[in-house]
Write an enzyme that holds these catalytic residues in place. Structure first.
Site, short mmCIF file in Angstrom:
data_model
loop_
_atom_site.label_atom_id
_atom_site.label_comp_id
_atom_site.label_asym_id
_atom_site.label_seq_id
_atom_site.Cartn_x
_atom_site.Cartn_y
_atom_site.Cartn_z
CG HIS A 85 31.67 83.51 59.48
ND1 HIS A 85 32.07 84.88 59.61
CD2 HIS A 85 30.66 83.12 60.27
CE1 HIS A 85 30.83 85.31 60.41
NE2 HIS A 85 30.31 84.31 60.62
CG HIS A 113 27.93 86.43 57.40
ND1 HIS A 113 27.45 85.14 57.26
CD2 HIS A 113 27.90 86.50 58.85
CE1 HIS A 113 27.34 84.51 58.43
NE2 HIS A 113 27.98 85.51 59.57
CE LYS A 140 30.92 85.63 68.23
NZ LYS A 140 31.08 85.28 66.84
CG ASP A 197 26.40 82.22 60.97
OD1 ASP A 197 27.64 82.85 61.04
OD2 ASP A 197 25.64 83.18 61.32
C1 OGA Z 1 28.82 86.14 63.79
C2 OGA Z 1 28.86 87.24 62.81
C3 OGA Z 1 28.23 89.53 62.39
C4 OGA Z 1 28.00 90.85 63.14
O1 OGA Z 1 29.17 86.35 64.95
O2 OGA Z 1 28.73 85.10 63.37
O3 OGA Z 1 28.66 86.90 61.59
O4 OGA Z 1 27.18 91.40 62.35
N1 OGA Z 1 28.45 88.49 63.30
O5 OGA Z 1 28.31 91.06 64.25
NI NI Z 2 28.25 84.78 61.43
#
Ligand code: OGA
Ligand code: NI
Length: 335
Positions: free
Chosen positions: A221, A277, A202, A223
């Site tokens: 959330h 986080h 992602k 993961d």
């Molecule tokens: C996610 C996430 C945190 C970040 O995309 O699941 O927690 O540091 N990203 O971008």
């Molecule tokens: Ni995340």
């Protein structure tokens, strides 16, 4: 229907110095009110190349059970490879709107892959200040190049190079996490899906926001994957919750941020903790991050390992197919 992208909303908001109502978080979430400031409590940083394996396993176990998140250095991925991954991702998000929309996640599509703006249905209809691009990078049988940008032209090569090195790091982490539970070194990886484990990349793009005190990029959330390996850019923003309080994760150039995800928490029957986080936003700089989620194939059943259940220690989690777990999580249905 055209979806509004946060990059476009950011441009408008910066010029009128205000943000749309649906991005304003309730008071119990607003970063300005809920972040711990001035307290030095650092997320563990671990040298993955430490020749003392027993010590390394010990550090990973401690970090995985107390924090659910740690940073790793000396992981063996050359900085050039990381820089290239960041460079091509940044270039993609700098393309004109129409060029990015070519990769938009098709409406009604069952996979998460593609360029998009909101993944989870949030309570109260609130939105996160983030656009993203999702596509799988491993194994070859699950890759769909339709969602890999053709522009910049080196996008594919940069991502393939990163994947080669990342797989080695992931294997080492699985091994240490497995040994740390007193299991055979390949036990955890095998139970999560072995060589069929899917690597889902992602790219998060969090544009500047005139009111960083009120909004979140990614709401709190855990993961749902097994393990997440994340490369950030130099703009800080990631926060982790510990004992009910929020702490900033400091940026270490070239380090990877490792998150324990729900599937490892389940497999270990709670010995390792998936970390809660979130990410905050910035007033005048764009934060980007590149998490890779290591996911079981969707029909892989994940449940607590028998070693951690039995008389006196019941299973704390149901065993279920990852696909079902994912469906419930995304639709906010109890597991
Ligand atoms: C996610 C996430 C945190 C970040 O995309 O699941 O927690 O540091 N990203 O971008
Ligand atoms: Ni995340």
């Amino acid at each position: 229907m055209e979806v509004e992208r946060v990059q476009a909303i950011s441009k408008l908001s910066m010029s009128i110095n205000t943000i749309p109502y649906e991005f304003i978080r309730s008071e119990n979430e607003q970063p300005a009110i809920t972040t711990v400031h001035g307290e030095i409590l650092e997320v563990p940083t671990i040298d993955l190349n430490d020749p003392d394996e027993e010590k390394l396993v010990g550090l990973i176990v401690k970090a995985g059970s107390e924090w659910g998140l740690f940073q790793i250095v000396n992981h063996g991925i050359p900085s050039e490879v990381i820089n290239n991954l960041q460079k091509v991702g940044k270039e993609f998000f700098e393309l004109p709107h129409e060029e990015k929309e070519v990769y938009a996640k098709p409406q009604g599509s069952k996979t998460v892959e593609g360029y998009g703006t909101q993944l989870q249905r949030e309570l109260e209809g609130k939105k996160g200040w983030v656009d993203h691009l999702f596509h799988r990078i491993w194994p070859p049988s699950v890759i769909n190049y339709r969602f890999w940008p053709m522009n910049p032209p080196s996008y594919r090569d940069a991502n393939e190079q990163y994947t080669i090195y990342l797989r080695k790091v992931a294997d080492k982490l699985f091994k240490c996490l497995s040994l740390g539970l007193g299991l055979e070194e390949d036990a955890m990886k095998a139970s999560i899906g072995g060589d069929d484990i899917e690597y889902l990349l992602k790219i998060n793009c969090y544009p500047p926001c005139p009111r960083p005190d009120l909004v979140l990029r990614v709401v709190a959330h855990t993961d749902m994957s097994a393990l997440t390996l994340l490369v950030p850019n130099e703009v800080p923003g990631l926060q982790v919750s510990r004992d009910g309080r929020w702490y900033d994760v400091k940026y270490i150039p070239n380090a990877l941020v490792i998150h324990i995800g729900d599937q490892i928490e389940i497999f270990s029957n709670g010995n390792y903790k998936a970390v809660l986080h979130r990410s905050t936003v910035n007033k005048d700089t764009t934060r980007m991050s590149w998490p890779v989620f290591l996911e079981p194939p969707s029909d892989q059943v994940i449940g607590p390992h028998p070693k951690f259940t039995g008389e006196g220690t019941p299973a704390k989690y149901k065993s279920k197919k990852y696909g079902e777990y994912m469906y419930c999580k995304l639709n906010k249905i109890p597991q």
